[in-house]
Design a protein around this motif. Structure first.
Motif, PDB file in Angstrom:
ATOM      1  N   LYS A 193       0.828  -1.125   0.052  1.00  0.00           N
ATOM      2  CA  LYS A 193      -0.067  -0.129  -0.109  1.00  0.00           C
ATOM      3  C   LYS A 193       1.027   1.374  -0.041  1.00  0.00           C
ATOM      4  CE  LYS A 193      -3.888  -2.040   2.369  1.00  0.00           C
ATOM      5  NZ  LYS A 193      -4.739  -1.878   3.774  1.00  0.00           N
ATOM      6  N   SER A 194       1.176   1.800  -1.216  1.00  0.00           N
ATOM      7  CA  SER A 194       2.023   2.744  -1.421  1.00  0.00           C
ATOM      8  C   SER A 194       1.393   4.281  -1.043  1.00  0.00           C
ATOM      9  CB  SER A 194       2.598   2.725  -2.543  1.00  0.00           C
ATOM     10  OG  SER A 194       3.277   1.606  -2.762  1.00  0.00           O
ATOM     11  N   PRO A 195       1.690   5.108  -0.066  1.00  0.00           N
ATOM     12  CA  PRO A 195       1.251   6.515   0.277  1.00  0.00           C
ATOM     13  C   PRO A 195       1.378   7.295  -0.841  1.00  0.00           C
ATOM     14  CG  PRO A 195       2.169   5.362   2.316  1.00  0.00           C
ATOM     15  CD  PRO A 195       2.571   4.533   1.188  1.00  0.00           C
ATOM     16  N   TYR A 196       0.695   8.353  -1.124  1.00  0.00           N
ATOM     17  CA  TYR A 196       1.190   9.133  -2.119  1.00  0.00           C
ATOM     18  C   TYR A 196       0.199  10.489  -1.569  1.00  0.00           C
ATOM     19  CZ  TYR A 196      -3.663   8.594  -4.165  1.00  0.00           C
ATOM     20  OH  TYR A 196      -4.906   8.509  -4.331  1.00  0.00           O
ATOM     21  N   LEU A 197       0.942  11.767  -2.002  1.00  0.00           N
ATOM     22  CA  LEU A 197       0.276  13.109  -1.609  1.00  0.00           C
ATOM     23  C   LEU A 197      -0.078  13.721  -2.917  1.00  0.00           C
ATOM     24  CD1 LEU A 197      -0.241  15.349   0.319  1.00  0.00           C
ATOM     25  CD2 LEU A 197       2.284  16.194   0.247  1.00  0.00           C
ATOM     26  N   VAL A 198      -1.019  14.280  -3.153  1.00  0.00           N
ATOM     27  CA  VAL A 198      -1.329  15.123  -4.290  1.00  0.00           C
ATOM     28  C   VAL A 198      -1.272  16.535  -3.787  1.00  0.00           C
ATOM     29  CG1 VAL A 198      -3.463  16.135  -5.679  1.00  0.00           C
ATOM     30  CG2 VAL A 198      -3.424  13.614  -5.071  1.00  0.00           C
ATOM     31  N   LEU A 199      -0.118  17.125  -4.742  1.00  0.00           N
ATOM     32  CA  LEU A 199       0.192  18.382  -4.285  1.00  0.00           C
ATOM     33  C   LEU A 199      -0.567  19.435  -4.892  1.00  0.00           C
ATOM     34  CD1 LEU A 199       3.948  17.689  -5.222  1.00  0.00           C
ATOM     35  CD2 LEU A 199       2.804  17.446  -2.988  1.00  0.00           C
ATOM     36  N   PRO A 200      -0.934  20.557  -3.995  1.00  0.00           N
ATOM     37  CA  PRO A 200      -1.779  21.679  -4.478  1.00  0.00           C
ATOM     38  C   PRO A 200      -0.865  22.887  -5.137  1.00  0.00           C
ATOM     39  CG  PRO A 200      -0.933  22.093  -2.163  1.00  0.00           C
ATOM     40  CD  PRO A 200      -0.568  20.631  -2.440  1.00  0.00           C
ATOM     41  N   PRO A 354       4.391   4.368   9.216  1.00  0.00           N
ATOM     42  CA  PRO A 354       4.006   5.453   9.865  1.00  0.00           C
ATOM     43  C   PRO A 354       4.655   6.694   9.540  1.00  0.00           C
ATOM     44  CG  PRO A 354       4.667   3.553  11.356  1.00  0.00           C
ATOM     45  CD  PRO A 354       5.033   3.036  10.083  1.00  0.00           C
ATOM     46  N   TYR A 355       5.909   7.065   9.299  1.00  0.00           N
ATOM     47  CA  TYR A 355       6.516   8.178   8.836  1.00  0.00           C
ATOM     48  C   TYR A 355       6.136   8.611   7.701  1.00  0.00           C
ATOM     49  CZ  TYR A 355       9.799   6.206   5.346  1.00  0.00           C
ATOM     50  OH  TYR A 355      10.290   5.494   3.841  1.00  0.00           O
ATOM     51  N   LYS A 356       5.347   7.746   6.691  1.00  0.00           N
ATOM     52  CA  LYS A 356       4.837   8.376   5.336  1.00  0.00           C
ATOM     53  C   LYS A 356       3.652   8.796   5.568  1.00  0.00           C
ATOM     54  CE  LYS A 356       7.474   4.914   2.338  1.00  0.00           C
ATOM     55  NZ  LYS A 356       7.464   3.673   1.648  1.00  0.00           N
ATOM     56  N   ARG A 357       2.864   8.150   6.509  1.00  0.00           N
ATOM     57  CA  ARG A 357       1.502   8.362   6.774  1.00  0.00           C
ATOM     58  C   ARG A 357       1.572   9.972   7.690  1.00  0.00           C
ATOM     59  NH1 ARG A 357      -2.864   5.565   6.307  1.00  0.00           N
ATOM     60  NH2 ARG A 357      -2.761   3.794   4.712  1.00  0.00           N
TER      61      ARG A 357
END
Length: 403
Positions: A193-200, A354-357
Motif C-alpha cells: 500500500k504505497s502512500p502518495y500526496l496530491v500536491l496543491p 508510519p513516517y509516510k503517513r
C-alpha cells in the motif's frame, strides 16, 4: 498484519483503492487507444538481452501510449535486468497487430523455485523490491491478455505465473479475467500500500492545516542552532558520482547496515542505483535531494521526477540527529520545491509506514497476481497457497489466542 488472498470475489467487482473520479487530473489516467481490434494478435517471445534492446524505441512508444510511468520504460527495465536479472532466462512476451506494430508486452523471466517445499517451474515478472511497480503494457488489455494466455496454455514448460506489485487498476488484471474464463486456477494477494500526496498549487495551501507543520518548525530551529541548514537538489550529471557516494555512505551508517539492506552493501544494488541515476540525469528525470548542515549531508532522498510526479525511491538520514527529524525536514523542503516547480504528486512508493503517513492518508494498493496451469500440479499449488495454508494459519491463530 496478515493479508487475505483474493480468489472467490468476482473479478469484475473488485473494490478499487479509491473511487473513480471523472474529475481526476489527466496525468492520473492511463490513456488507451480507441477502437476495437478484430484481427488476431501475433505473439512473439524475446529470450535474450539483444532482442530486448532491439525493442527500445517501440517499447517506449507503447509505454507513452498506454501508461506513461518511468518504471515501465525500457531504460528503467534495462537497468534492472543488468543488475538484478543477470543470468535469468528471459521470456518477454510481445504482441503485434496485422500491420506489425507492437501493441502489447509482458516482461517475464523463467525461474526454478519452491512453494511449501514443492519444486515449481515459474514465470515471474521482472520485479523485486527495487522495481516499485509492474504491469501488462497493452493498447487493449483484454485482447492482449487473451493472446498471451492462449500462447502460455500451449506451452507445458511452466507451472505458475506470478506478477508482482500490480496496481489496483492495472491492465494485468485482464490476465486474471482471461484465466478465470479459461477455467485456470488463479489467485491474488495484496502487497504494498504505497502512500502518495496530491500536491496543491501553492506552498501556502499545503501548509495550511498540516498537523506536523509546527513541530517541524521547532525542530528546524533546533537544527539551525547547530549550524547552517540548506536543501540541495541534484538533477544533472555534474558531481553526480560524488553525491551518490555521499548518499550511499549516509544510508550505510544507520540501521539498514545492521540489516544488510543498505545500497552500498551489495554490488548489484549499488550498480543499479548508480546506473539508474546516470540514465535519469541524462534524460532530466533525476531528483536527488540532500539536507545539509554546514555542508555535511544529514539526510537524502533518492528519487525520480517523471510525468509531473516525484517518485521517492530511497531515503536515508543521520540517526545521530534523530531528535530533530532530518528526514522529515528534508521531505518538507522537497515538497515545497516540487510545488514551486509545478509538480502534481509526491509518490512515496513501497510499503506503508508510519513516517509516510505523517504526510498523507492516501494509498495505492498493489497486488501479486498468480495464474497456474490447469494440471494436477497447478491445482495443488493454487489450493495450498490460497486455501489450505491460510486456513491452517487461522486455526493456529485461534488456538494460540485461546491458550
Amino acid at each position: 498484519m496478515e493479508e487475505s488472498p483474493i480468489t472467490d470475489a468476482p473479478l469484475g467487482k473488485r473494490v478499487p483503492s479509491r473511487p473513480c473520479d471523472s474529475a481526476s487530473p489527466a496525468w492520473r489516467q492511463a490513456p488507451r487507444k480507441p477502437g476495437r481490434r478484430t484481427e488476431p494478435l501475433r505473439v512473439e517471445v524475446i529470450r535474450n538481452l539483444a532482442g530486448f534492446d532491439a525493442l527500445a524505441a517501440e517499447w517506449n512508444a507503447l509505454v507513452m501510449r498506454v501508461d506513461d510511468q518511468v518504471f515501465y520504460r525500457h531504460e528503467f527495465v534495462r537497468c534492472w535486468l543488468a543488475h538484478f536479472g543477470e543470468g535469468a532466462p528471459l521470456r518477454i512476451l510481445t504482441a503485434r497487430d496485422a500491420a506489425g506494430a507492437l501493441v502489447a508486452v509482458l516482461g517475464l523471466k523463467e525461474e526454478q523455485g519452491h512453494q511449501y517445499g514443492v519444486p515449481v517451474r515459474q514465470l515471474l515478472s521482472l520485479t523485486n523490491k527495487h522495481s516499485c511497480r509492474f504491469d501488462l503494457l497493452a493498447e487493449e488489455p483484454k485482447a492482449a491478455a487473451a493472446a498471451f494466455l492462449s500462447h502460455l496454455m500451449g506451452d507445458p514448460s511452466w507451472d505458475m505465473l506470478r506478477l508482482s506489485d500490480v496496481p489496483e487498476d492495472g491492465a494485468a488484471w485482464a490476465l486474471m479475467h482471461a484465466a478465470r474464463g479459461a477455467g485456470m486456477p488463479w489467485g491474488a494477494w495484496p502487497s504494498a500500500k504505497s502512500p502518495y500526496l496530491v500536491l496543491p498549487d501553492t506552498v501556502a495551501a499545503w501548509t495550511k492545516g498540516r498537523s506536523n507543520a509546527k513541530p517541524l518548525r521547532r525542530r528546524r530551529r533546533r537544527l539551525e542552532e547547530k549550524g547552517r541548514v540548506e536543501v540541495e537538489r541534484v538533477s544533472g550529471t555534474e558531481r553526480l558520482e560524488a553525491r551518490l557516494e555521499e548518499a550511499f555512505a549516509l544510508e550505510q551508517s544507520g540501521w539498514k547496515a545492521q540489516q544488510g539492506t543498505a545500497i552500498g552493501q551489495a554490488e548489484h544494488r549499488r550498480g543499479f542505483y548508480t546506473a539508474l541515476a546516470r540514465v535519469a540525469a541524462e534524460r532530466g528525470w533525476l531528483g536527488l535531494y540532500f539536507l545539509r548542515l554546514d555542508s555535511r549531508p544529514i539526510a537524502f532522498q533518492y528519487g525520480l521526477e517523471y510525468g509531473n510526479r516525484y517518485l521517492a525511491m530511497k531515503p536515508g538520514y543521520d540517526e545521530a540527529l534523530a531528535e530533530v527529524s532530518p528526514g522529515h525536514l528534508l521531505t518538507e523542503g522537497l515538497v515545497q520545491d516540487c510545488i514551486g516547480r509545478g509538480l502534481k504528486e509526491l509518490d512515496l512508493l513501497g510499503d506503508d509506514a508510519p513516517y509516510k503517513r505523517e504526510w498523507t492518508q492516501e494509498v495505492r494498493q498493489h497486488h501479486w497476481l498468480f495464474i497456474y496451469r490447469d494440471t494436477l500440479v497447478g491445482q495443488t499449488l493454487q489450493r495450498s497457497k490460497f486455501r489450505w495454508v491460510p486456513v491452517a494459519k487461522r486455526m493456529v491463530g485461534r488456538w494460540v489466542r485461546r491458550r
